[in-house]
Design an enzyme around this catalytic site. Sequence first.
Site, mmCIF file in Angstrom:
data_model
loop_
_atom_site.group_PDB
_atom_site.id
_atom_site.type_symbol
_atom_site.label_atom_id
_atom_site.label_comp_id
_atom_site.label_asym_id
_atom_site.label_seq_id
_atom_site.Cartn_x
_atom_site.Cartn_y
_atom_site.Cartn_z
ATOM 1 N N LEU A 59 -52.162 1.408 -12.541
ATOM 2 C CA LEU A 59 -50.769 1.538 -12.089
ATOM 3 C C LEU A 59 -49.871 2.146 -13.172
ATOM 4 O O LEU A 59 -48.725 2.481 -12.905
ATOM 5 C CB LEU A 59 -50.217 0.179 -11.641
ATOM 6 C CG LEU A 59 -50.863 -0.386 -10.361
ATOM 7 C CD1 LEU A 59 -50.327 -1.782 -10.063
ATOM 8 C CD2 LEU A 59 -50.624 0.530 -9.163
ATOM 9 N N ASP A 303 -60.724 3.117 -8.594
ATOM 10 C CA ASP A 303 -60.458 3.726 -9.911
ATOM 11 C C ASP A 303 -59.320 4.746 -9.796
ATOM 12 O O ASP A 303 -59.352 5.803 -10.432
ATOM 13 C CB ASP A 303 -61.716 4.360 -10.526
ATOM 14 C CG ASP A 303 -61.556 4.621 -12.024
ATOM 15 O OD1 ASP A 303 -60.512 4.246 -12.598
ATOM 16 O OD2 ASP A 303 -62.468 5.219 -12.616
#
Length: 440
Positions: A59, A303
């Site tokens: 993130l 991922d």
Amino acid sequence: MSSYLIRNAKILGGAPQDVLIADGVIRQIGTDLAAEADIDIDAHGLVLLPGLVDLHTHLRQPGKEEAETVLTGTRAAAMGGYTAVHAMANTSPVADSAAVVEQVRELGRASGYCDVQPVGAVTVGLEGKELAELAGMHASAAGVRVFSDDGKCVDDAALMRKALEYVRTIDGVVAQHAQEPKLTEGAQMNEGTVSAELGLPGWPAVAEEAIIARDVLLAAHTGARLHVCHLSTAGSVEIVRWAKAQGWDVTAEVTPHHLLLTDELVRSGDPVYKVNPPLRTEADVHALRAALADGTIDAVATDHAPHPSADKDCAWAVAAMGMVGLETALSVVQQTMVDTGLLNWEGVADRMSHRPARIGRLAGHGRPISVGEPANLVLFDPAYRGTVNAESFATRSRNTPYRGLELPGRVHATFLRGVATVLAGELAEQADLIEQGDPA
Ligand SMILES: [Zn+2]
């Protein structure tokens, strides 16, 4: 909080049924329900799955907000059908302390689009020298149980052993990025015929497999849980299969891109295909699909690795590694696993929701679709056909390898504890989520 009556949804791909959602939970399931709700959804032809759970999301916040923030990343997650994501620790500062994991958790709560479970670093600063404050992160409000130096490998065997010994005491898990550093110095792509022809430094399969082999033995020795991130080779599959056959507590994930793409794409020279671990061969892709189908690989994990265009629209050698993936994961899994007959929708629910939630020990996610359960759900249209339009993505970054490709399926709606984060393919307004939301 609005109530929803979903009409004629195929629960896990089964016969059409109605589902009533009210007060954050699944209230009724049946055919021709007589119930009333604030909002009716015609789900004819749509598949209802438990909200997806990602074990592996970058993130980027704190520190790399030009690539992604917790808000933009969780908006992308909701658009992809996710109701919970594990936020990887390689931020800046690194999530190696209670303060940083609590900050990430709080940003997730404030977003309202998707639950964010912070992953804690195994070693201080991801430097591989000394263990991070694992106990402090576990005892914090973030309640960390998954620890990973992802992006880097915990290559020191003694440190890895210590980390495993610790996580065993808290029912936690070490998620290892398996990459032997000495065998991959300067590596740019998979080592094989294509790297030889292109003259690029290769990344041998053995660099991944050697670490996995060592780690499954350490997991057995310590009696701890080991999770292997992003398996990419046929040999890695065989080692995990063997470890499971011994009864050791080993789980593994595969990314959507490793289920679909091969190192042949590197011939284009486009850095959008540069990723860690690298795209491998057709034979590896088929071994990974078969292992996901037979359960040797437990989970699909994105991922999701957003990068600003400056780090990708450049020469291959200096480009960053990674691809965005939250908004295309379910479509890629439909194409590679469902449309090929390898997995049914029940299997997809298992590999993208039930098992990842269990590995992360996430309560409230990966639950069965039954009356009384929290309404964490995704309504997916598998008949939809369209080309991937990166410009419409909710993620802040655009580094998708699927740009312009036709992929099947589209998320119609996502529900987080009964609140529609996505409805009719559109993101909800954040103000509406915060008003209705019942924070975890
Ligand atoms: Zn990784």
